[in-house]
Design a protein around this motif. Structure first.
Motif, PDB file in Angstrom:
ATOM      1  N   UNK A   1       0.837  -1.206   0.000  1.00  0.00           N
ATOM      2  CA  UNK A   1       0.000   0.000   0.000  1.00  0.00           C
ATOM      3  C   UNK A   1       0.868   1.251   0.000  1.00  0.00           C
ATOM      4  N   UNK A   2       1.927   1.245   0.790  1.00  0.00           N
ATOM      5  CA  UNK A   2       2.841   2.388   0.817  1.00  0.00           C
ATOM      6  C   UNK A   2       3.548   2.551  -0.529  1.00  0.00           C
ATOM      7  N   UNK A   3       3.986   1.439  -1.127  1.00  0.00           N
ATOM      8  CA  UNK A   3       4.704   1.537  -2.405  1.00  0.00           C
ATOM      9  C   UNK A   3       3.794   2.095  -3.502  1.00  0.00           C
ATOM     10  N   UNK A   4       2.578   1.574  -3.556  1.00  0.00           N
ATOM     11  CA  UNK A   4       1.638   2.066  -4.578  1.00  0.00           C
ATOM     12  C   UNK A   4       1.272   3.517  -4.297  1.00  0.00           C
ATOM     13  N   UNK A   5       1.082   3.840  -3.011  1.00  0.00           N
ATOM     14  CA  UNK A   5       0.772   5.226  -2.661  1.00  0.00           C
ATOM     15  C   UNK A   5       1.875   6.174  -3.087  1.00  0.00           C
ATOM     16  N   UNK A   6       3.133   5.782  -2.872  1.00  0.00           N
ATOM     17  CA  UNK A   6       4.242   6.646  -3.282  1.00  0.00           C
ATOM     18  C   UNK A   6       4.275   6.801  -4.801  1.00  0.00           C
ATOM     19  N   UNK A   7       3.994   5.721  -5.538  1.00  0.00           N
ATOM     20  CA  UNK A   7       3.946   5.818  -6.997  1.00  0.00           C
ATOM     21  C   UNK A   7       2.890   6.825  -7.441  1.00  0.00           C
ATOM     22  N   UNK A   8       1.735   6.814  -6.772  1.00  0.00           N
ATOM     23  CA  UNK A   8       0.681   7.777  -7.115  1.00  0.00           C
ATOM     24  C   UNK A   8       1.117   9.201  -6.784  1.00  0.00           C
ATOM     25  N   UNK A   9       1.776   9.365  -5.645  1.00  0.00           N
ATOM     26  CA  UNK A   9       2.282  10.699  -5.276  1.00  0.00           C
ATOM     27  C   UNK A   9       3.301  11.185  -6.302  1.00  0.00           C
ATOM     28  N   UNK A  10       4.193  10.307  -6.733  1.00  0.00           N
ATOM     29  CA  UNK A  10       5.192  10.688  -7.730  1.00  0.00           C
ATOM     30  C   UNK A  10       4.531  11.005  -9.071  1.00  0.00           C
ATOM     31  N   UNK A  11       3.488  10.249  -9.417  1.00  0.00           N
ATOM     32  CA  UNK A  11       2.750  10.579 -10.633  1.00  0.00           C
ATOM     33  C   UNK A  11       2.123  11.951 -10.546  1.00  0.00           C
ATOM     34  N   UNK A  12       1.557  12.273  -9.378  1.00  0.00           N
ATOM     35  CA  UNK A  12       0.996  13.615  -9.185  1.00  0.00           C
ATOM     36  C   UNK A  12       2.083  14.683  -9.265  1.00  0.00           C
ATOM     37  N   UNK A  13       3.257  14.356  -8.710  1.00  0.00           N
ATOM     38  CA  UNK A  13       4.368  15.309  -8.789  1.00  0.00           C
ATOM     39  C   UNK A  13       4.796  15.566 -10.222  1.00  0.00           C
ATOM     40  N   UNK A  14       4.832  14.515 -11.038  1.00  0.00           N
ATOM     41  CA  UNK A  14       5.192  14.687 -12.447  1.00  0.00           C
ATOM     42  C   UNK A  14       4.172  15.559 -13.166  1.00  0.00           C
TER      43      UNK A  14
ATOM     44  N   UNK B   1      10.232   7.068  -9.445  1.00  0.00           N
ATOM     45  CA  UNK B   1       9.257   5.988  -9.611  1.00  0.00           C
ATOM     46  C   UNK B   1       9.888   4.786 -10.305  1.00  0.00           C
ATOM     47  N   UNK B   2      10.755   5.063 -11.291  1.00  0.00           N
ATOM     48  CA  UNK B   2      11.450   3.976 -11.977  1.00  0.00           C
ATOM     49  C   UNK B   2      12.323   3.190 -11.002  1.00  0.00           C
ATOM     50  N   UNK B   3      13.004   3.882 -10.091  1.00  0.00           N
ATOM     51  CA  UNK B   3      13.836   3.204  -9.098  1.00  0.00           C
ATOM     52  C   UNK B   3      13.010   2.289  -8.210  1.00  0.00           C
ATOM     53  N   UNK B   4      11.838   2.760  -7.766  1.00  0.00           N
ATOM     54  CA  UNK B   4      10.985   1.935  -6.919  1.00  0.00           C
ATOM     55  C   UNK B   4      10.509   0.697  -7.682  1.00  0.00           C
ATOM     56  N   UNK B   5      10.059   0.897  -8.930  1.00  0.00           N
ATOM     57  CA  UNK B   5       9.588  -0.234  -9.729  1.00  0.00           C
ATOM     58  C   UNK B   5      10.726  -1.193 -10.065  1.00  0.00           C
ATOM     59  N   UNK B   6      11.912  -0.649 -10.260  1.00  0.00           N
ATOM     60  CA  UNK B   6      13.062  -1.472 -10.622  1.00  0.00           C
ATOM     61  C   UNK B   6      13.420  -2.445  -9.506  1.00  0.00           C
ATOM     62  N   UNK B   7      13.533  -1.950  -8.283  1.00  0.00           N
ATOM     63  CA  UNK B   7      13.913  -2.840  -7.181  1.00  0.00           C
ATOM     64  C   UNK B   7      12.754  -3.762  -6.807  1.00  0.00           C
ATOM     65  N   UNK B   8      11.526  -3.299  -6.926  1.00  0.00           N
ATOM     66  CA  UNK B   8      10.364  -4.141  -6.670  1.00  0.00           C
ATOM     67  C   UNK B   8      10.332  -5.299  -7.666  1.00  0.00           C
ATOM     68  N   UNK B   9      10.532  -4.975  -8.941  1.00  0.00           N
ATOM     69  CA  UNK B   9      10.567  -6.018  -9.961  1.00  0.00           C
ATOM     70  C   UNK B   9      11.724  -6.983  -9.757  1.00  0.00           C
ATOM     71  N   UNK B  10      12.862  -6.456  -9.349  1.00  0.00           N
ATOM     72  CA  UNK B  10      14.028  -7.308  -9.096  1.00  0.00           C
ATOM     73  C   UNK B  10      13.750  -8.277  -7.938  1.00  0.00           C
ATOM     74  N   UNK B  11      13.106  -7.778  -6.878  1.00  0.00           N
ATOM     75  CA  UNK B  11      12.783  -8.634  -5.738  1.00  0.00           C
ATOM     76  C   UNK B  11      11.811  -9.744  -6.131  1.00  0.00           C
ATOM     77  N   UNK B  12      10.879  -9.445  -7.030  1.00  0.00           N
ATOM     78  CA  UNK B  12       9.955 -10.472  -7.512  1.00  0.00           C
ATOM     79  C   UNK B  12      10.663 -11.449  -8.450  1.00  0.00           C
TER      80      UNK B  12
END
Length: 699
Positions: free
Chosen positions: A42-55, A79-90
């Motif tokens: 929830x925090x990760x998705x929330x931060x992605x939404x905040x970063x999208x709003x910032x963009x 946002x790319x950094x967050x998705x990158x490490x999240x994808x790497x962990x998966x």
């Protein structure tokens, strides 16, 4: 007002337009760090939404304005950094052993790491036909058990396995996190002999292993271990005392093959190649000497990287060396912050999880501080060539080394204190001697010794290398044992560390006067670090070991037979550099066969130390009179402390704890509540497949 602020920021960014690109790896790293710091999806998705709003806000400011572009690109890269490490962990997901087991199995050996100083061999193995075991295990065998085993060999063994351990105390080393990204699902110890396939003999050792064995045959002890570490990255023969002295003296970076070592190899290879190629008039006149020498240097650096095991620090340094060579060939300035930023981007995209480790942070902090210092006008004026006696020139060079060392020590201190809770104070002075000794004496002597060993004439060069290595060890011990050589701090909040790092980066990357604004978060972060109180009580994750603070600043352990690992972990978390006393020997502590009781900061603590079963009714009164009750076992319902009760029911959720007593008591836990990172809730296997027959290799 808002418009005026916006215009001021736009003017600042316009003045710093050549430095804006340096913030790309910072933004990428901020996204990666945010993923590690935030606990749930929830925090990760929330931060992605905040970063999208910032963009989107950046687009509203205006793409044609630097400030608007910086906001859009910064939010997108974060946002790319967050998705990158999240994808790497998966991507690296692999099952983890659920509970400790003792089992027999056959396996294929993936890698072998000798540890002569501990008389051990560490194996990475892949179990065969055991779906109930994780696909990758790290096993430790006694020296004789693992003797001669080589990668690719099939073995059979009986081992005690356990899940990768988490941090035993808050702020400690979390091996479970690293194991997840390395796809290691269990760690263990070999029991009995290791069965080997018929005809395996002593196995075919890798070039790295054979080279390490050859070096150990020429130089004994820790000196030989350091020699092998410099050439092949094998640190297993360095004694714990000598390795600790290297850490305390600020010389531990010499043991890990990184920028210094790769740079030395590439530089010497290029100089030798240029000298030999220049003998050909045809190549010299055609202008081929420089590119061919650079190619030779790149090949030498690549070979050295592979020989050393191609670990992340070595690969990172090799990438930086390649970028330097490319810049050199293009006629550009060889070492700039742009080069450092490019290297950081490549590493973070390739291995985003490396950001969380001290190796990445220490190496890039050091090189950034060095480059930023030598790009400053004051340093350039001081180090500029001029007509002066050689004595003054030498003194200026030494002063430059000391200033550079001090800058590096200041840059690395917060990182060392955060990860290791200690930092050497005399490292800058020690490195003034150690770095030239390693670069210009030890490594060339080793290279010549290995070269001349092919014709049996390497002995004189080995003698030179051994004397220099013994001198390096003597220097490490002398500095480490000096009064006040090490600064220690207890566990402190990560947000304070983040403030200090952000302030330091702001100071290093910008060039105009607004760079000094970074001093505010830097000072605030360091103030948090320095003002952090020491914990009153420390409890390890298994509940067995309890350390209590004493009025004189020392700590005492409940179980005095605790091993070195536990003692080191407690000392680091407490931020002390002194031996631990025995809690049972103290006058204010009352102990019987089952419990110890003492009062600390007005709070009464009751800690279990026995293993006999006690009825709840017999414990109820003692527990009710205590503020804190601690036990590694399950406690009956009748036993509950007034403030906190810790037993086998609570420890799996909290992990190790640090208790701060007093008027407003609080507890800091090693495991965060509701943490959804993959290594906290991994897919699990039981390790108990009784239907699988014991392999004939293990008989």
């Amino acid at each position: 007002m808002v418009r005026r602020v916006g215009e001021s920021v736009e003017a600042r960014l316009d003045a710093e337009r050549e430095r804006i690109a340096l913030w790309l790896p910072v933004a990428l790293g901020a996204g990666i760090a945010a993923w590690f710091a935030l606990p749930t999806r929830t925090h990760w998705i929330g931060l992605l939404l905040v970063l999208g709003a910032g963009a989107l806000a950046g687009l509203l400011i205006g793409w044609q304005r630097r400030f608007g572009r910086a906001v859009v690109v910064g939010c997108a890269v974060m946002a790319l950094g967050l998705l990158l490490v999240w994808g790497r962990a998966l991507w690296v997901s692999a099952p983890v052993l659920a509970l400790p087991v003792v089992t027999e199995f056959s396996a294929s050996v993936e890698s072998v790491e000798p540890l002569p100083a501990k008389d051990q061999v560490r194996l990475i193995v892949r179990p065969l036909k055991r779906p109930d075991l994780p696909p990758r295990l790290r096993i430790t065998a006694a020296g004789e058990q693992g003797k001669g085993i080589a990668p690719g060999e099939a073995i059979g063994l009986r081992a005690r396995l356990m899940p990768p351990p988490t941090a035993s105390l808050p702020g400690g080393y979390d091996f479970a996190q690293r194991a997840w990204f390395d796809r290691i699902g269990a760690v263990g110890t070999v029991l009995g002999d290791i069965g080997r396939a018929p005809g395996a003999g002593d196995g075919v050792q890798t070039l790295r292993a054979r080279l390490s064995d050859h070096i150990h045959g020429q130089i004994d002890g820790s000196a030989g271990g350091i020699a092998a570490a410099l050439v092949a990255g094998d640190r297993g023969a360095i004694s714990e005392a000598d390795e600790e002295a290297m850490r305390r003296s600020g010389l531990a970076h010499l043991l890990s093959i990184s920028g210094l070592h790769v740079t030395a190899v590439v530089t010497f290879a290029m100089l030798i190649a240029m000298s030999l190629l220049a003998l050909s008039r045809r190549l010299a006149l055609a202008g081929y000497v420089l590119p061919l020498a650079a190619a030779v240097a790149a090949l030498a650096g690549g070979g050295y990287t592979l020989l050393a095991g191609a670990e992340v620090p070595t690969l990172r340094s090799f990438i930086a060396a390649l970028l330097v060579l490319i810049a050199f060939l293009l006629g550009r300035e060889a070492l700039t912050l742009r080069l450092v930023a490019a290297g950081a981007l490549i590493v973070l995209i390739w291995r985003p999880e490396s950001l969380a480790g001290p190796s990445f942070q220490l190496s890039f902090a050091a090189i950034t501080a060095i480059v930023a210092l030598h790009e400053s006008r004051a340093m350039q004026r001081f180090m500029a060539r001029r007509e002066e006696p050689w004595v003054f020139r030498l003194g200026r060079g030494v002063a430059g080394l000391v200033i550079t060392g001090l800058a590096v020590e200041v840059a690395l201190a917060p990182i060392a204190l955060f990860h290791f809770h200690k930092a050497g104070l005399y490292g800058a002075l020690a490195n003034v001697v150690a770095i030239p000794l390693t670069t210009f004496v030890i490594m060339p002597a080793e290279a010549l010794a290995l070269l001349f060993d092919s014709v049996g004439l390497g002995a004189p060069f080995w003698w030179v290398a051994e004397q220099a290595l013994n001198g390096l060890i003597w220097l490490a011990h002398s500095v480490a044992e000096a009064p006040g050589a090490v600064a220690t701090l207890p566990v402190f909040p990560p947000w304070g560390f983040g403030l200090a790092i952000f302030g330091g980066i702001w100071l290093l990357l910008w060039r105009t006067r607004w760079r000094w604004a970074g001093a505010v978060p830097l000072v605030l972060g360091m103030a948090v670090l320095l003002a952090q109180p020491r914990p009153d009580v420390l409890i390890t994750g298994d509940g067995k070991h309890i350390a209590a603070a004493q009025p004189d600043g020392s700590y005492a352990l409940l179980r005095e037979r605790a091993g070195d690992y536990v003692r080191d972990a407690v000392a680091e978390a407490a931020g002390i550099d002194a031996p631990l006393a025995a809690l049972t020997d103290l006058d204010h502590v009352a102990c019987n066969r089952d419990f110890c009781r003492w009062t600390q900061d007005g709070r009464t603590i009751l800690a279990a130390r026995g293993r006999d079963r006690i009825e709840g009714a017999d414990m109820a009164a003692a527990c009710a009179a205590a503020d804190v009750v601690i036990s590694e076992r399950w406690l009956p319902r009748e036993c509950a402390g007034r403030w906190l009760t810790i037993d086998r029911d609570t420890l799996p959720q909290t992990g190790g704890l640090a208790l701060y007593l007093g008027e407003r008591p609080r507890a800091v836990t090693a495991l965060g509540a509701g943490d959804e990172h993959m290594w906290r809730r991994p897919p699990q296997v039981s390790g108990n497949d009784e239907a699988v027959p014991t392999t004939s290799l293990a008989r």
